[in-house]
Design a protein around this motif. Structure first.
Motif, mmCIF file in Angstrom:
data_model
loop_
_atom_site.group_PDB
_atom_site.id
_atom_site.type_symbol
_atom_site.label_atom_id
_atom_site.label_comp_id
_atom_site.label_asym_id
_atom_site.label_seq_id
_atom_site.Cartn_x
_atom_site.Cartn_y
_atom_site.Cartn_z
ATOM 1 N N UNK A 105 38.531 41.283 50.967
ATOM 2 C CA UNK A 105 38.245 40.558 49.745
ATOM 3 C C UNK A 105 37.129 41.186 48.913
ATOM 4 N N UNK A 106 36.181 41.843 49.551
ATOM 5 C CA UNK A 106 35.093 42.409 48.751
ATOM 6 C C UNK A 106 35.592 43.570 47.893
ATOM 7 N N UNK A 107 36.558 44.323 48.388
ATOM 8 C CA UNK A 107 37.162 45.390 47.576
ATOM 9 C C UNK A 107 37.898 44.789 46.383
ATOM 10 N N UNK A 114 32.799 36.614 40.622
ATOM 11 C CA UNK A 114 32.897 38.067 40.503
ATOM 12 C C UNK A 114 31.597 38.751 40.923
ATOM 13 N N UNK A 115 30.478 38.076 40.739
ATOM 14 C CA UNK A 115 29.184 38.678 41.058
ATOM 15 C C UNK A 115 28.715 38.358 42.480
ATOM 16 N N UNK A 116 29.174 37.238 43.031
ATOM 17 C CA UNK A 116 28.773 36.846 44.376
ATOM 18 C C UNK A 116 29.804 37.319 45.403
ATOM 19 N N UNK A 117 29.395 37.398 46.646
ATOM 20 C CA UNK A 117 30.322 37.820 47.695
ATOM 21 C C UNK A 117 31.453 36.799 47.831
ATOM 22 N N UNK A 118 32.622 37.207 48.336
ATOM 23 C CA UNK A 118 33.718 36.259 48.522
ATOM 24 C C UNK A 118 33.335 35.067 49.393
ATOM 25 N N UNK A 156 37.031 45.387 42.311
ATOM 26 C CA UNK A 156 38.043 45.794 41.326
ATOM 27 C C UNK A 156 38.100 44.800 40.169
ATOM 28 N N UNK A 157 38.046 43.506 40.507
ATOM 29 C CA UNK A 157 38.087 42.475 39.468
ATOM 30 C C UNK A 157 36.864 42.569 38.559
ATOM 31 N N UNK A 158 35.724 42.875 39.137
ATOM 32 C CA UNK A 158 34.488 42.987 38.354
ATOM 33 C C UNK A 158 34.573 44.151 37.365
ATOM 34 N N UNK A 167 42.290 39.767 36.729
ATOM 35 C CA UNK A 167 40.996 39.263 37.208
ATOM 36 C C UNK A 167 41.133 37.837 37.727
ATOM 37 N N UNK A 168 41.851 37.006 36.977
ATOM 38 C CA UNK A 168 41.922 35.593 37.323
ATOM 39 C C UNK A 168 42.736 35.331 38.588
#
Length: 333
Positions: A287-289, A311-315, A293-295, A259-260
């Motif tokens: 990046x949104x994909x 993680x919650x906001x768009x890149x 995945x990270x979320x 995630x990090x």
């Protein structure tokens, strides 16, 4: 050379003529005699290969392999394949060891505790070998004893995965090799796979014997979208390796890194070098994909609160926030 070899020193060489002599002198000065030094000239065009030949002619424990350019991972892999030592250690050809007892200390420590891998420390220097970026850390909890994979990754490495800071038992590596398709942060890819593969007897030596020379023209200071792609790819590497791990602590730590690496690489995009290309980067690297995945993976680990917005906001919004936060902090200084 027919003498018994305990340690194989593997040095990939590519167009480092101005720094190579410092590196090779630091190796030649080592008091530890049961070694071989494998210089892998990766298609140098600046005379670096000739310097290697000079050292191989002068020192019986030095030998040179000249090969077409294939990249750092290719050169390291060739060195591993050619190594005859029980132990392996990597050294980058623009860096050097600060201490002529480096190999002796590492080897003695490994043998004393019957280890598979020993991690030691580095000191950043400029091109004149002057110390920069003073480092403060506290790792006394892992000094002087055998530690497991989790303790080494969490406390010993602590985010600094540099390939050159380990003495490795060769049989521990086995068939594992550097990914030659990875051109950036290949050391993280390699060691993340190693420490996920099986349980090792690890050790940590709290000595800064490696001088890491920060060059303005080095690959790690050059802005390339391919570097970002390599960094983001580690999200999947860590996650997929986590599936193999039985130790729940290490498994959770690997998911944390999966995630990090997304969050930390967004911070890189927010820097002056990459920010003007942020839209191209967002589209080209999907990046949104990566964010989605990270979320999903976040549910399996604990992520610091300050990174949750990424993680919650768009890149695009996250990069903007990082960029303006840094600018705001600079104004307050």
């Amino acid at each position: 050379m027919n003498k018994r070899v305990s340690v194989s020193v593997i040095i990939p060489v590519y167009n480092v003529k101005n720094y190579l002599i410092d590196c090779l002198d630091s190796v030649a000065a080592q008091h530890f005699l049961s070694k071989e030094v494998i210089l892998v000239d990766d298609g140098s065009t600046d005379g670096s290969g000739d310097i290697c030949d000079v050292y191989a002619a002068k020192y019986t424990d030095f030998r040179v392999i000249h090969k077409p350019n294939g990249g750092l991972s290719s050169a390291r892999n060739r060195g591993i394949d050619e190594a005859r030592g029980q132990w392996l250690i990597f050294l980058d050809s623009d860096d050097l060891w600060s201490n002529p007892d480096c190999l002796q200390k590492l080897h003695s420590y490994a043998e004393k505790l019957d280890l598979d891998v020993v991690r030691f420390e580095h000191q950043a220097v400029n091109e004149k070998l002057e110390y920069i970026e003073p480092r403060n850390y506290e790792k006394s909890n892992i000094v002087g004893r055998v530690i497991d994979n989790y303790e080494l990754v969490n406390f010993g490495i602590s985010g600094e995965w540099f390939a050159v800071l380990y003495l490795l038992r060769k049989e521990t590596i086995g068939d594992l090799r550097f990914n030659e398709q990875t051109k950036f942060q290949e050391d993280i890819d390699f060691y993340s796979r190693l420490f996920a593969s099986h349980e090792l007897r690890c050790g940590y030596l709290d000595e800064r014997m490696y001088l890491y020379r920060k060059r303005t023209a080095s690959i790690t200071t050059t802005a390339r979208i391919s570097n970002l792609e390599g960094s983001f790819s580690l999200c999947d590497v860590f996650y997929h390796e986590s599936i193999k791990i039985n130790d729940k602590r290490l498994k959770r730590l690997y998911v944390y890194y999966s995630v990090m690496m997304y969050c930390w690489t967004l911070q890189t995009i927010a820097t002056d070098v990459y920010y003007p290309k942020r839209k191209e980067i967002e589209f080209q690297l999907s990046l949104d994909t990566l964010r989605k995945n990270a979320l999903i993976r976040k549910k399996q680990t604990v992520v610091p609160y300050k990174y949750l917005p990424y993680l919650y906001l768009s890149p695009a919004v996250s990069i903007w926030l990082i960029r303006n936060r840094n600018k705001f902090i600079q104004k307050l200084k």
